[in-house]
Write an enzyme that holds these catalytic residues in place. Structure first.
Site, PDB file in Angstrom:
ATOM      1  N   ASP A 282       1.151  -1.258   0.277  1.00 40.41           N
ATOM      2  CA  ASP A 282       0.396  -0.206   0.312  1.00 40.41           C
ATOM      3  C   ASP A 282       1.290   1.049  -0.010  1.00 40.41           C
ATOM      4  OD1 ASP A 282      -1.713   2.148   0.597  1.00 40.41           O
ATOM      5  OD2 ASP A 282      -2.755   1.233   1.733  1.00 40.41           O
TER       6      ASP A 282
ATOM      7  N   ASP B  92      -3.374   7.641  -3.113  1.00 39.58           N
ATOM      8  CA  ASP B  92      -3.223   6.437  -2.042  1.00 39.58           C
ATOM      9  C   ASP B  92      -4.335   5.300  -2.771  1.00 39.58           C
ATOM     10  OD1 ASP B  92      -2.948   4.631   0.163  1.00 39.58           O
ATOM     11  OD2 ASP B  92      -5.025   5.646   1.520  1.00 39.58           O
TER      12      ASP B  92
ATOM     13  N   HIS C  85     -11.397   6.789   2.411  1.00 44.92           N
ATOM     14  CA  HIS C  85     -11.798   8.208   3.151  1.00 44.92           C
ATOM     15  C   HIS C  85     -11.419   8.662   2.034  1.00 44.92           C
ATOM     16  CE1 HIS C  85      -7.679   7.179   2.544  1.00 44.92           C
ATOM     17  NE2 HIS C  85      -7.673   5.843   2.751  1.00 44.92           N
TER      18      HIS C  85
ATOM     19  N   HIS D 275      -6.934  10.739   6.059  1.00 41.85           N
ATOM     20  CA  HIS D 275      -8.361  10.010   6.374  1.00 41.85           C
ATOM     21  C   HIS D 275      -8.850  11.832   7.079  1.00 41.85           C
ATOM     22  CE1 HIS D 275      -5.723   6.127   6.528  1.00 41.85           C
ATOM     23  NE2 HIS D 275      -7.324   5.997   6.291  1.00 41.85           N
TER      24      HIS D 275
ATOM     25  N   GLU E 114     -10.915   1.349  -0.997  1.00 46.97           N
ATOM     26  CA  GLU E 114     -10.058   0.480  -0.915  1.00 46.97           C
ATOM     27  C   GLU E 114     -10.998  -0.948   0.098  1.00 46.97           C
ATOM     28  OE1 GLU E 114      -7.399   1.047   2.617  1.00 46.97           O
ATOM     29  OE2 GLU E 114      -7.967   3.310   2.400  1.00 46.97           O
TER      30      GLU E 114
ATOM     31  N   GLU F  57      -7.144  -0.797  -3.991  1.00 48.70           N
ATOM     32  CA  GLU F  57      -7.438   0.226  -4.172  1.00 48.70           C
ATOM     33  C   GLU F  57      -6.331   1.549  -4.753  1.00 48.70           C
ATOM     34  OE1 GLU F  57      -4.860   1.878  -0.425  1.00 48.70           O
ATOM     35  OE2 GLU F  57      -6.732   3.706  -0.021  1.00 48.70           O
TER      36      GLU F  57
HETATM   37 MN    MN Z   1      -3.874   2.538   1.533  1.00 52.74          MN
HETATM   38 MN    MN Z   2      -6.335   4.307   2.336  1.00 49.60          MN
END
Ligand code: MN
Ligand code: MN
Length: 296
Positions: free
Chosen positions: A82, A93, A153, A161, A186, A281
């Site tokens: 990630d 992200d 998020h 976040h 995600e 994600e």
């Molecule tokens: Mn992530």
């Molecule tokens: Mn994330």
């Protein structure tokens, strides 16, 4: 909203994620995996929005390599890579699950399929609960479970976040997607034997600055300045500090900052029944007719 920066960050994140997907990591240490992925981000002109997570098997999220982390990836492991890229604080992200174990393939494929189904439905005005419902339905048709207490998020400048959640299941409490905001989606998927939620583990190797208040320890104050100058309020790893500090000193000072609630430590998140977890994600910005998926 700085659309250009979101798009630049997304392009870098996407390229690096595909590199991480294609590379054969077997025999490499988690330290090598995290450092390699991070240097690929930097060589493209991006900054890491958070330490690359390399979470193994039943660890769903929030594991990054320790300095010189010796743990070696084997051909039977499932690793979630990630990664986050930021340009002027605007974040992409994205994550990929990598496994060479055929038994884990269904988890990896289902996380990807759930993400794809979610990306196909997002646009301005769509309710977050509807996205959760789609992810849940996609996952459950394979007799697998989504992780209920992990979610996507909203994102804001220098904030990963930012307060709103995009759930991985149908849930009460919902908001409508806005064209003025970026979001990460995600899906996390576990087996039918999993409990379908995560618990905090003991290991903590991702940190974040929460305050710049001074302590009596001048060296601790200097570390706070170092963290602020280099990472702002975004998450960081001990690995990133030991490039400038001796490891023992860095650990001692960091402990003190955690004790004084100046730095917070994020625990790893483990599947509650020890079952393997896969994740996929993307980051996206809704439009009137669909979305700009910045990490596509
Ligand atoms: Mn992530
Ligand atoms: Mn994330």
């Amino acid at each position: 909203m700085q659309l250009d920066d979101y798009i630049k960050a997304g392009k870098i994140a996407s390229e690096v994620r595909e590199l991480a997907r294609a590379k054969d990591w077997v025999g490499k240490t988690l330290y090598e995996i995290c450092e390699t992925v991070e240097s690929e981000i930097q060589s493209r002109g991006g900054k890491c929005a958070f330490p690359v997570n390399a979470s193994l098997n039943e660890i769903a999220a929030h594991y990054t390599a320790e300095p010189n982390d010796p743990k070696i990836l084997t051909s039977s492991d499932l690793v979630k890579i990630d990664l986050g890229v930021q340009i002027n604080g605007y974040i992409a992200d994205t994550a990929v699950s990598v496994s060479y174990d055929p038994q884990s393939a269904i988890l990896v494929e289902t996380a990807e399929e759930a993400l794809k189904a979610a990306m196909a439905m997002v646009k301005e005005g769509i309710k977050s609960s509807e996205i959760g419902k789609t992810i849940q339905k996609t996952v459950m048709q394979y007799n697998l479970k989504p992780i209920a207490n992990l979610s996507g998020h909203s994102l804001e400048q220098y904030t990963i976040h930012a307060g709103k959640s995009i759930p991985n299941m149908w849930s009460i409490g919902s908001f409508a997607l806005s064209t003025k905001e970026a979001y990460a989606c995600e899906p996390f998927v576990t087996t039918s034997r999993g409990l379908g939620f995560v618990r905090e583990g003991k290991t903590k190797n991702i940190f974040g600055l929460v305050s710049r208040k001074k302590t009596k320890n001048e060296n601790a104050n200097k570390l706070v300045d170092f963290i602020w100058d280099n990472f702002n309020t975004l998450p960081f790893a001990l690995r990133w500090i030991t490039k400038s500090y001796e490891e023992k000193e860095a650990r001692t000072l960091l402990e003190e900052l955690i004790k004084n609630k100046i730095v917070r430590a994020y625990p790893v998140l483990n599947e509650a029944n020890g079952q393997r977890v896969a994740q996929a994600e993307h980051t996206f910005i809704p439009t009137a007719t669909g979305a700009i998926i910045t990490t596509l």
